[in-house]
Write a protein that holds these residues in place. Structure first.
Motif, PDB file in Angstrom:
ATOM      1  N   PRO A 156       0.816  -1.231   0.000  1.00 18.81           N
ATOM      2  CA  PRO A 156       0.000   0.000   0.000  1.00 18.81           C
ATOM      3  C   PRO A 156       0.845   1.274   0.000  1.00 18.81           C
ATOM      4  N   ASN A 157       1.926   1.282   0.756  1.00 16.21           N
ATOM      5  CA  ASN A 157       2.807   2.456   0.766  1.00 16.21           C
ATOM      6  C   ASN A 157       3.455   2.665  -0.598  1.00 16.21           C
ATOM      7  N   LEU A 158       3.895   1.590  -1.212  1.00 15.87           N
ATOM      8  CA  LEU A 158       4.522   1.671  -2.526  1.00 15.87           C
ATOM      9  C   LEU A 158       3.529   2.195  -3.560  1.00 15.87           C
ATOM     10  N   VAL A 159       2.316   1.672  -3.546  1.00 14.13           N
ATOM     11  CA  VAL A 159       1.278   2.112  -4.484  1.00 14.13           C
ATOM     12  C   VAL A 159       0.986   3.598  -4.287  1.00 14.13           C
ATOM     13  N   ASN A 160       0.905   4.045  -3.038  1.00 19.75           N
ATOM     14  CA  ASN A 160       0.622   5.459  -2.779  1.00 19.75           C
ATOM     15  C   ASN A 160       1.727   6.371  -3.289  1.00 19.75           C
ATOM     16  N   VAL A 161       2.978   5.966  -3.128  1.00 19.97           N
ATOM     17  CA  VAL A 161       4.084   6.782  -3.627  1.00 19.97           C
ATOM     18  C   VAL A 161       4.039   6.849  -5.150  1.00 19.97           C
ATOM     19  N   VAL A 162       3.829   5.689  -5.784  1.00 16.35           N
ATOM     20  CA  VAL A 162       3.780   5.652  -7.244  1.00 16.35           C
ATOM     21  C   VAL A 162       2.586   6.462  -7.746  1.00 16.35           C
ATOM     22  N   LYS A 163       1.469   6.370  -7.066  1.00 16.62           N
ATOM     23  CA  LYS A 163       0.250   7.077  -7.466  1.00 16.62           C
ATOM     24  C   LYS A 163       0.488   8.585  -7.550  1.00 16.62           C
ATOM     25  N   GLY A 164       1.307   9.119  -6.663  1.00  9.70           N
ATOM     26  CA  GLY A 164       1.598  10.537  -6.674  1.00  9.70           C
ATOM     27  C   GLY A 164       2.331  11.000  -7.926  1.00  9.70           C
ATOM     28  N   TYR A 165       3.113  10.130  -8.526  1.00 11.41           N
ATOM     29  CA  TYR A 165       3.900  10.500  -9.698  1.00 11.41           C
ATOM     30  C   TYR A 165       3.308   9.971 -11.009  1.00 11.41           C
ATOM     31  N   ALA A 166       2.678   8.827 -10.941  1.00 12.86           N
ATOM     32  CA  ALA A 166       2.229   8.139 -12.157  1.00 12.86           C
ATOM     33  C   ALA A 166       0.708   8.062 -12.195  1.00 12.86           C
ATOM     34  N   LYS A 167       0.081   9.213 -12.282  1.00 14.25           N
ATOM     35  CA  LYS A 167      -1.385   9.280 -12.253  1.00 14.25           C
ATOM     36  C   LYS A 167      -2.029   8.576 -13.449  1.00 14.25           C
ATOM     37  N   TYR A 175       9.287   7.086 -15.059  1.00 10.14           N
ATOM     38  CA  TYR A 175       9.108   8.327 -14.308  1.00 10.14           C
ATOM     39  C   TYR A 175      10.378   8.647 -13.521  1.00 10.14           C
ATOM     40  N   PRO A 176      11.265   9.449 -14.097  1.00 12.36           N
ATOM     41  CA  PRO A 176      12.534   9.762 -13.419  1.00 12.36           C
ATOM     42  C   PRO A 176      12.340  10.420 -12.050  1.00 12.36           C
ATOM     43  N   GLN A 177      11.301  11.259 -11.919  1.00  9.78           N
ATOM     44  CA  GLN A 177      11.073  11.907 -10.624  1.00  9.78           C
ATOM     45  C   GLN A 177      10.719  10.870  -9.564  1.00  9.78           C
ATOM     46  N   LEU A 178       9.976   9.858  -9.965  1.00 12.73           N
ATOM     47  CA  LEU A 178       9.605   8.790  -9.031  1.00 12.73           C
ATOM     48  C   LEU A 178      10.842   8.020  -8.599  1.00 12.73           C
ATOM     49  N   LYS A 179      11.704   7.689  -9.550  1.00 11.94           N
ATOM     50  CA  LYS A 179      12.922   6.940  -9.215  1.00 11.94           C
ATOM     51  C   LYS A 179      13.833   7.734  -8.293  1.00 11.94           C
ATOM     52  N   ALA A 180      13.735   9.069  -8.352  1.00 14.25           N
ATOM     53  CA  ALA A 180      14.569   9.920  -7.499  1.00 14.25           C
ATOM     54  C   ALA A 180      13.961  10.130  -6.111  1.00 14.25           C
ATOM     55  N   ASP A 181      12.691   9.794  -5.947  1.00 11.36           N
ATOM     56  CA  ASP A 181      12.005  10.006  -4.672  1.00 11.36           C
ATOM     57  C   ASP A 181      12.594   9.085  -3.595  1.00 11.36           C
ATOM     58  N   GLN A 182      12.990   9.648  -2.455  1.00 17.03           N
ATOM     59  CA  GLN A 182      13.631   8.885  -1.382  1.00 17.03           C
ATOM     60  C   GLN A 182      12.681   7.813  -0.814  1.00 17.03           C
ATOM     61  N   ASN A 183      11.412   8.159  -0.641  1.00 13.05           N
ATOM     62  CA  ASN A 183      10.440   7.172  -0.124  1.00 13.05           C
ATOM     63  C   ASN A 183      10.327   5.978  -1.060  1.00 13.05           C
ATOM     64  N   LEU A 230       4.635  -3.066 -12.048  1.00 11.27           N
ATOM     65  CA  LEU A 230       4.714  -1.765 -11.385  1.00 11.27           C
ATOM     66  C   LEU A 230       6.141  -1.218 -11.434  1.00 11.27           C
ATOM     67  N   MET A 231       7.120  -2.071 -11.243  1.00 12.22           N
ATOM     68  CA  MET A 231       8.515  -1.625 -11.299  1.00 12.22           C
ATOM     69  C   MET A 231       8.898  -1.198 -12.708  1.00 12.22           C
ATOM     70  N   VAL A 232       8.360  -1.864 -13.720  1.00 12.64           N
ATOM     71  CA  VAL A 232       8.620  -1.470 -15.105  1.00 12.64           C
ATOM     72  C   VAL A 232       8.024  -0.085 -15.357  1.00 12.64           C
ATOM     73  N   VAL A 233       6.813   0.132 -14.869  1.00 16.68           N
ATOM     74  CA  VAL A 233       6.166   1.436 -15.024  1.00 16.68           C
ATOM     75  C   VAL A 233       6.983   2.523 -14.336  1.00 16.68           C
ATOM     76  N   SER A 234       7.510   2.215 -13.162  1.00 16.26           N
ATOM     77  CA  SER A 234       8.262   3.226 -12.413  1.00 16.26           C
ATOM     78  C   SER A 234       9.494   3.701 -13.173  1.00 16.26           C
ATOM     79  N   GLU A 235      10.019   2.867 -14.063  1.00 19.56           N
ATOM     80  CA  GLU A 235      11.190   3.248 -14.863  1.00 19.56           C
ATOM     81  C   GLU A 235      10.880   4.416 -15.797  1.00 19.56           C
TER      82      GLU A 235
END
Length: 196
Positions: free
Chosen positions: A50-61, A116-124, A109-114
């Motif tokens: 759930p935490n991971l999904v919430n962080v990704v949701k903020g960047y990858a709407k 979004y550079p801002q997401l990959k840079a997010d510390q959380n 989800l990890m493939v999608v995160s690739e």
């Protein structure tokens, strides 16, 4: 008369020590504990999602379908529970299928995160990703230990002399071994593509 019974009991003690009276129930307990540890590690993974999904949701709407797939796969995986004392091959297969589905959804989800550079840079996100990778390693180790305890238990159930005690006293059946899901087998059989 009492002396003869006592002498007979003392003479039989060495034979009883190696016959499985203690080792069979101990091996059964070890398999149950190993499966409980597998469940524990899968729960740890489910708790991170759930935490991971919430962080990704903020960047990858725009990735709502992927996020929904992860959430649904998590719900299926957490709904599937196994009682370590009563594992059947069917239960184990369903459990493995649910966990495999969650692993695949997380992979997407990890493939999608690739993307979004801002997401990959997010510390959380990086912290959660590291925790998830560590948990996947723990799952692998817990599954390996479970496989080893099942093997040890099945040997005691089927290899003499403990198998004789099992046939007379306990009537334990061999336990189902952890196996790859059909999807995992298909993936393992497919040769990886290497592109330069």
């Amino acid at each position: 008369m009492k002396n003869r019974i006592l002498v007979l009991a003392l003479m039989l003690m060495p034979f009883l020590a190696g016959c499985g009276i203690q080792s069979l129930p101990q091996a059964k307990n070890a398999t149950e504990a190993a499966l409980a540890e597998v469940n524990n590690q899968y729960k740890r993974r489910a708790d991170l999602i759930p935490n991971l999904v919430n962080v990704v949701k903020g960047y990858a709407k725009h990735e709502e379908a992927t996020l929904t797939a992860v959430t649904e796969a998590r719900a299926k995986a957490t709904a599937m529970q196994i009682d370590p004392s009563k594992v059947t091959p069917e239960q184990l297969a369903k459990f493995q299928q649910a966990q495999s589905g969650l692993s695949q959804a997380l992979g997407r989800l990890m493939v999608v995160s690739e993307q979004y550079p801002q997401l990959k840079a997010d510390q959380n996100f990086r912290d959660l990703q590291a925790q998830l990778e560590g948990t996947e390693n723990r799952i692998t180790i817990a599954r390996q230990r479970y496989i080893e305890t099942i093997n040890a238990f099945n040997n005691q159930v089927s290899v003499p002399p403990t198998s004789w005690t099992n046939a007379i006293m306990y009537h334990f059946e061999k336990m189902p071994q952890w196996d790859m899901t059909p999807e995992e087998k298909a993936s393992a059989e497919k040769a990886p593509e290497v592109k330069f």
